[in-house]
Scaffold this motif. Structure first.
Motif, PDB file in Angstrom:
ATOM      1  N   PHE A 163       0.837  -1.206   0.000  1.00 41.73           N
ATOM      2  CA  PHE A 163       0.000   0.000   0.000  1.00 41.73           C
ATOM      3  C   PHE A 163       0.867   1.249   0.000  1.00 41.73           C
TER       4      PHE A 163
ATOM      5  N   LEU B 130      -8.057   7.693  -2.615  1.00 41.76           N
ATOM      6  CA  LEU B 130      -8.507   7.909  -1.247  1.00 41.76           C
ATOM      7  C   LEU B 130      -9.457   9.098  -1.110  1.00 41.76           C
TER       8      LEU B 130
ATOM      9  N   TRP C  60     -15.426   4.643  -5.891  1.00 43.33           N
ATOM     10  CA  TRP C  60     -16.252   4.309  -4.728  1.00 43.33           C
ATOM     11  C   TRP C  60     -17.713   4.071  -5.063  1.00 43.33           C
TER      12      TRP C  60
ATOM     13  N   VAL D 259      -7.329  -1.067  -0.312  1.00 43.76           N
ATOM     14  CA  VAL D 259      -7.987  -0.363   0.793  1.00 43.76           C
ATOM     15  C   VAL D 259      -8.865  -1.329   1.586  1.00 43.76           C
TER      16      VAL D 259
END
Length: 299
Positions: free
Chosen positions: A48, A59, A66, A197
């Motif tokens: 990561f 992020l 997302w 993630v």
């Protein structure tokens, strides 16, 4: 297959087995230095950090990734949280050669998962190739004596590796089922980061359970640091990148046969670093596995 199996695609699908064979050997080398689930978690924490400069935009809350968070949560569970954790568990009680050869049942699981859950047709060539590969696996499990199959008792490592293989089969089919926009898929670093993630969340939770059970001993030093650097860069970032592209090009069923090259590489690396000299039945098994790849990939 989404296109003909070109030399470039074959190369992309060959590099991950080489790196995953190295991952199995390294996992065996450090099995006394760190608990297996914790090793998987530390590996992905480092991966990561390595990928963050290339994909930090993932992020952000407004990133289009997302909108498909459920998909990435499942990919993170299967490919990051479960697969390597189960493999490292398997290496606690088995050798890299046997672990990777048990994993050679991958084509069977690829075909079965595709047919049962993704409505993928199974060709006669694929079935023939899968049978050849499975004969190679059975040859190793019987230690070259077919009569031993009747008295075969799976050790815990064998069972863990079978579960890992099934997990990877689902992961590969989900990779091939594109749902996100092309712009998301085009950014390989962001695509892998989105999986990481969630994968870190899963692997961290599993590691917490391992620590709660009392397995907390870690022997820090250069051997462990070097091992973590290798498995984070090679088998994690580079191999997952190549595998993802290769699966997109060739399809999961054909790609699954290339994973059977892992035992071939594991045998060579084990002989070099662990002193696990391959036997004659290993060579025969390799021939069956490669034969399965050739038969299944012909059009």
């Amino acid at each position: 297959m989404t296109q003909r199996l070109s030399p470039g695609t074959a190369a992309l699908l060959t590099l991950p087995p080489l790196l995953w064979a190295g991952n199995a050997v390294v996992g065996r080398l450090v099995h006394d230095l760190v608990p297996p689930i914790t090793l998987n978690f530390l590996r992905w924490v480092l991966a990561f950090a390595l990928l963050l400069p290339l994909a930090h935009g993932v992020l952000r809350a407004d990133n289009p990734v997302w909108a498909h968070w459920r998909r990435y949560a499942v990919l993170g569970l299967l490919g990051i949280g479960l697969y390597n954790a189960l493999q490292y568990l398997a290496l606690q009680t088995s050798t890299p050669i046997n672990v990777t050869l048990v994993g050679s049942s991958m084509p069977v699981w690829m075909l079965a998962v595709g047919a049962l859950f993704f409505q993928a047709p199974v060709t006669r060539r694929q079935l023939t190739g899968a049978l050849l590969s499975m004969c190679g696996v059975l040859l190793v499990l019987s230690r070259g004596e077919w009569a031993q199959l009747l008295a075969l008792r799976l050790v815990p490592g064998d069972v863990f590796m079978l579960l890992a293989t099934i997990s990877w089969a689902f992961y590969s089919w989900l990779l091939a089922r594109t749902q996100e926009p092309a712009s998301v898929r085009a950014d390989w670093a962001a695509f892998l980061m989105a999986q990481m993630v969630f994968g870190l969340g899963w692997s961290g939770s599993f590691a917490a359970v391992e620590w709660a059970s009392g397995r907390t001993a870690i022997v820090w030093g250069w051997p462990l640091a070097a091992a973590l650097a290798f498995i984070a860069i090679g088998p994690a970032v580079v191999a997952y990148r190549c595998w993802g592209v290769g699966v997109q090009r060739a399809g999961p069923a054909i790609a699954g046969f290339f994973s059977n090259l892992t035992p071939l590489f594991a045998a060579v690396l084990s002989a070099a670093f662990l002193g696990d000299t391959p036997r004659l039945y290993h060579a025969l098994a390799f021939g069956l596995i490669v034969g399965g790849i050739v038969v299944s990939s012909r059009r």
